[in-house]
Design an enzyme around this catalytic site. Sequence first.
Site, mmCIF file in Angstrom:
data_model
loop_
_atom_site.group_PDB
_atom_site.id
_atom_site.type_symbol
_atom_site.label_atom_id
_atom_site.label_comp_id
_atom_site.label_asym_id
_atom_site.label_seq_id
_atom_site.Cartn_x
_atom_site.Cartn_y
_atom_site.Cartn_z
ATOM 1 N N CYS A 1 -34.561 7.259 -23.640
ATOM 2 C CA CYS A 1 -34.210 6.479 -22.456
ATOM 3 C C CYS A 1 -33.308 5.299 -22.813
ATOM 4 C CB CYS A 1 -35.484 6.002 -21.768
ATOM 5 S SG CYS A 1 -35.231 4.737 -20.503
ATOM 6 N N CYS B 1 -43.457 4.977 -16.057
ATOM 7 C CA CYS B 1 -42.736 4.034 -16.902
ATOM 8 C C CYS B 1 -43.630 2.818 -17.104
ATOM 9 C CB CYS B 1 -41.417 3.637 -16.233
ATOM 10 S SG CYS B 1 -40.523 2.298 -17.057
ATOM 11 N N TYR C 1 -24.065 -17.216 -3.502
ATOM 12 C CA TYR C 1 -24.572 -15.887 -3.877
ATOM 13 C C TYR C 1 -26.036 -15.790 -3.423
ATOM 14 C CZ TYR C 1 -20.598 -16.455 -7.100
ATOM 15 O OH TYR C 1 -19.358 -16.705 -7.652
ATOM 16 N N ASP D 1 -26.448 -18.689 -8.013
ATOM 17 C CA ASP D 1 -27.208 -17.557 -8.569
ATOM 18 C C ASP D 1 -26.333 -16.303 -8.529
ATOM 19 O OD1 ASP D 1 -29.139 -15.857 -9.501
ATOM 20 O OD2 ASP D 1 -30.411 -15.942 -7.726
ATOM 21 N N CYS E 1 -28.629 -14.614 -14.942
ATOM 22 C CA CYS E 1 -29.286 -13.460 -15.562
ATOM 23 C C CYS E 1 -28.514 -12.977 -16.781
ATOM 24 C CB CYS E 1 -29.438 -12.326 -14.546
ATOM 25 S SG CYS E 1 -27.878 -11.741 -13.853
#
Length: 380
Positions: free
Chosen positions: A15, A92, A245, A311, A338
Amino acid sequence: MMNQAQFACSVAHRCGGCQLQNMPYSAQLQHKQNLVGRLLGRFCKPAPILGMKHPYHYRNKTQMAFVMTKSRRITSGVYQSGSHTVVSTDSCLLTDPQSDRIICTIRKLMPSFKLLPYHPFSGRGFLRHVLVRRGFQSGEIMVVLVSATPIFPGKNHFVNALLEKHPEITTIVHNVNRDFEGLMLGPNEKVLYGPGYIEDTLCGCTFRISSRSFYQVNPSQTEVLYNTALEFAGLTGKETVLDAYCGIGTIGLCAAKRAKLVIGVESNRDAVRDAIANAKRNQITNARFFRADAGAFMEEFTDSIDVAFVDPPRAGCSQQFLNSLTKLAPKKIVYVSCNPETLSRDLRILTKAYTAEKIQPVDMFPHTNHVECVVKLCRQ
């Protein structure tokens, strides 16, 4: 903290989604702390990273691709990192177990309804992906069936069969996406059951979440992230706040309870619609939301701003936006990022006029390379 070695994933090597899975969680946090320090330490010494007590099954959004194997068996799974190869899996370590069970049920129901995974080369088949979103606080569940064609044979019977197996589902949406190189969800969709959205509670506000709206996938750490951002803003109830954003208005509406006025800007039409509905849902009257590119909006914006929440997506802010924000000159900027690499790039521009006073890393995505940061910038 638990050691990942006790929870080894059988498909991790194929994966590639959990790049740090072979490391104990404490070592993962140290790795991310070192990364943030290396990229951002020149601006301000980062505080110790805020990790999770139970860093598993934290994702409230699960998406799986559907394919037909060479042995003519329908399978579902995740895309191998950097490819279009589907790695078959029923569960998962990062996703919500209830969502995984719903996706497995859909796969098992397909043969009895003569529904096949869509094959792009032959043009045959129906289902491409399934997306499940669950409100961890509300318990509401949305199932999005993504096909390459609007024709859904036996859709009513299929929906009834799925609801019989999973009565906890609160809405089902059929999304049509013919594009095989772009986003997972297409522009056209039809609600098959329920209201077409779910609601969830975050930082004391209730948010409406539609299929294409951005909503943070780790709700417990999102509260940590947003509470940090609000603390850095230091709102007193007198400030005019910009939420750039803004998505569905999560940060802006949480800030509206502590500010005089909040102005949100977002380019996604569905997100702006949800943000407006969320303001009404929470009886917040001091928030305004606009659909526009953040950079273009800022060039035309002439009002005075006290605090700006920023953001952006992983690509960071545009040069146009940063230039306009600097000219607007709010007293404080709270940057939620992020991607520490693009954050470092943007801070090099912003710190010409601002001083980075605090940097707080937050582990939003355990077992992956990703790390979120909140930066408090004050005008020089």
